[in-house]
Design a protein around this motif. Structure first.
Motif, short mmCIF file in Angstrom:
data_model
loop_
_atom_site.label_atom_id
_atom_site.label_comp_id
_atom_site.label_asym_id
_atom_site.label_seq_id
_atom_site.Cartn_x
_atom_site.Cartn_y
_atom_site.Cartn_z
N GLU A 60 0.86 -1.19 0.00
CA GLU A 60 0.00 0.00 0.00
C GLU A 60 0.89 1.23 0.00
O GLU A 60 1.85 1.31 0.79
CB GLU A 60 -0.88 0.02 1.25
CG GLU A 60 -1.81 -1.17 1.37
CD GLU A 60 -2.65 -1.13 2.66
OE1 GLU A 60 -2.58 -0.13 3.41
OE2 GLU A 60 -3.37 -2.10 2.92
N ASN A 113 3.03 2.85 2.66
CA ASN A 113 2.20 2.89 3.87
C ASN A 113 2.39 1.61 4.67
O ASN A 113 2.85 1.64 5.81
CB ASN A 113 0.74 3.12 3.51
CG ASN A 113 -0.17 2.99 4.73
OD1 ASN A 113 0.24 3.26 5.85
ND2 ASN A 113 -1.40 2.56 4.51
N GLU A 114 2.06 0.48 4.07
CA GLU A 114 2.25 -0.80 4.77
C GLU A 114 2.15 -1.94 3.78
O GLU A 114 1.71 -1.76 2.64
CB GLU A 114 1.22 -0.99 5.90
CG GLU A 114 -0.20 -1.09 5.40
CD GLU A 114 -1.16 -1.63 6.45
OE1 GLU A 114 -0.73 -2.19 7.46
OE2 GLU A 114 -2.39 -1.51 6.22
MG MG Z 1 -3.68 -0.40 5.22
#
Ligand code: MG
Ligand code: ATP
Ligand code: MG
Length: 415
Positions: free
Chosen positions: A281, A293-294
């Motif tokens: 992400e 993001n992750e």
């Molecule tokens: Mg997420």
């Protein structure tokens, strides 16, 4: 362990991701033994006498699952990694038909090391920072536990400015462990809302869009990275921190940025361990730069569209192939020009989504194919209970116009 010639994947978790994994496994004779409650969405989709009843957090049940699996995998990252590590290193005792026992050591894919790292979103990103691969992430700082938390949050705000995102390090999904801290007046409420959890603060990412890329990771026989193959980049829309829509290709994003997103995702997944599909992400910033993001170490909401849109292999089939070390395509190219995925989320009343499901069932359009997936989960507000994939050979903008009645209903259920 299996005496059946079909390979057996032991899966921790039986929600919708496991269900769609089973749907990919059924026609190709791959057996999936699921550890979850009886009648979980995945168990409904796959008939085998190997399912195990119980919690995917229960070490004894995980061992029971391991005893009859060729390989262990997960549909959710919030699992017990200690027992997975122990199973891979020391094995489990299995009873043979002649009454003797032997030690069975099913490998775990993706690796328990990856799962353990990813479970802690703060450590996950520290790992990316330390990888030497130039992976951009938001600035972050761990928040002191206990009574020192408030002061620690104040210091984070002084450092990063406001707003900032206060996040639970572990166990969160669909934004449930996130608290947007917009002003000093939010400090106490934020600590209280996430009270007791291990926390970290992240600098606010002023993104213009969110993108995601699914990557298939394979290894050679010695556990060394063999390949990372990326699916197309997609645009994900989150409302109240929950993914509601996915657009392929991303709207108004250049091919160069999509390519950069795929390359970044490949770098990121290259730093992890084990085989499988992973989601990366990302945030796209005003200046066209990207920030991670992750990572999710499993099939992902942003990859549902691949079931109908990517002919070489969906993310689910890719997960089966990667985990079982079967061949993976070199390229993943959509068979259509555009695709939109709409999540069916539970509304305020248990039947709020029925009108949307009806419309998806009854829409026939020469220029837009409609694929409805319902997971047979009880409806609760904001719970993911199904999704709709639309595909088309027109542009993503034209598809969005065509899809308006469905999109309007998706929005109506939420409000
Ligand atoms: Mg997420
Ligand atoms: P998931 O269901 O994807 O696992 P999660 O609970 O782990 O979600 P995050 O992915 O950390 O939560 O955040 C959810 C959403 O919140 C993001 O997709 C984004 O829209 C927003 N968000 C998260 N971090 C930031 C940030 N630093 N700045 C701005 N927005 C953020
Ligand atoms: Mg997450």
């Amino acid at each position: 362990m299996t005496d059946n010639r079909n390979p057996v994947i032991g899966l921790l978790g039986g929600g919708q991701l496991g269900r769609m994994l089973c749907e990919a496994a059924n026609p190709v004779g791959i057996d999936i033994a699921i550890l979850d409650e009886d009648n979980s969405p995945a168990k409904q989709a796959h008939n085998t006498n190997r399912h195990v009843t119980g919690s995917f957090k229960d070490p004894s049940r995980i061992r029971e699952l391991a005893a009859q699996s060729d390989v262990l995998s997960v549909e959710i990252e919030h699992v017990e990694t200690e027992v997975l590590e122990d199973i891979e290193k020391n094995g489990v005792e299995v009873k043979l038909v002649d009454g003797s026992t032997k030690t069975h050591k099913p490998p775990v894919h993706p690796s328990w090391r990856t799962l353990r790292l990813i479970q802690d979103k703060y450590l996950q990103k520290e790992h990316f920072r330390a990888s030497g691969k130039n992976i951009p992430i938001a600035e972050q700082v761990a928040i002191e536990p206990g009574p020192a938390a408030l002061e620690s949050l104040k210091q984070a705000a002084a450092r990063f400015g406001l707003p900032l995102m206060l996040k639970a390090r572990k166990g969160s999904y669909d934004g449930r462990g996130n608290f947007k801290v917009s002003s000093e007046a939010d400090f106490e409420a934020a600590i209280q809302a996430l009270g007791g959890l291990s926390l970290y603060a992240e600098k606010w990412a002023p993104f213009v869009k969110e993108l995601a890329v699914m990557v298939i990771r394979t290894e050679d026989g010695n556990g060394k990275l063999k390949s990372c193959v990326a699916y197309p980049a997609v645009e994900t829309i989150h409302e109240d921190s929950i993914c509601t829509k996915v657009f392929m290709p991303p709207r108004g994003v250049s091919d160069a940025v999509c390519e950069a997103a795929r390359n970044l995702a490949t770098e990121v997944i290259g730093t992890l361990w084990g085989r499988g599909v992973f989601a990366v992400e990302m945030f796209l910033l005003q200046d066209d730069s990207l920030m991670v993001n992750e990572v999710a170490p499993r099939p992902h909401n942003s990859g549902h569209y691949t079931i109908e849109a990517v002919p070489q292999m969906s993310q689910y089939k890719a997960q089966l192939h990667a985990v079982l070390d079967l061949p993976i395509p070199k390229k993943l190219i959509p068979r259509v020009s555009s695709s939109i995925m709409l999540n069916v989320l539970g509304g305020a009343t248990p039947d709020a989504h029925l009108e949307l499901a009806d419309l998806a069932r009854s829409t026939l359009d020469e220029d837009m194919d409609v694929y409805l997936h319902l997971y047979n989960k009880a409806s609760k507000p904001s719970r993911k209970i199904g999704h709709i994939t639309l595909t088309s050979n027109s542009s993503i903008q034209d598809l969005e116009v065509k899809a308006k009645p469905l999109i309007d209903l998706v929005n109506k259920i939420r409000h």
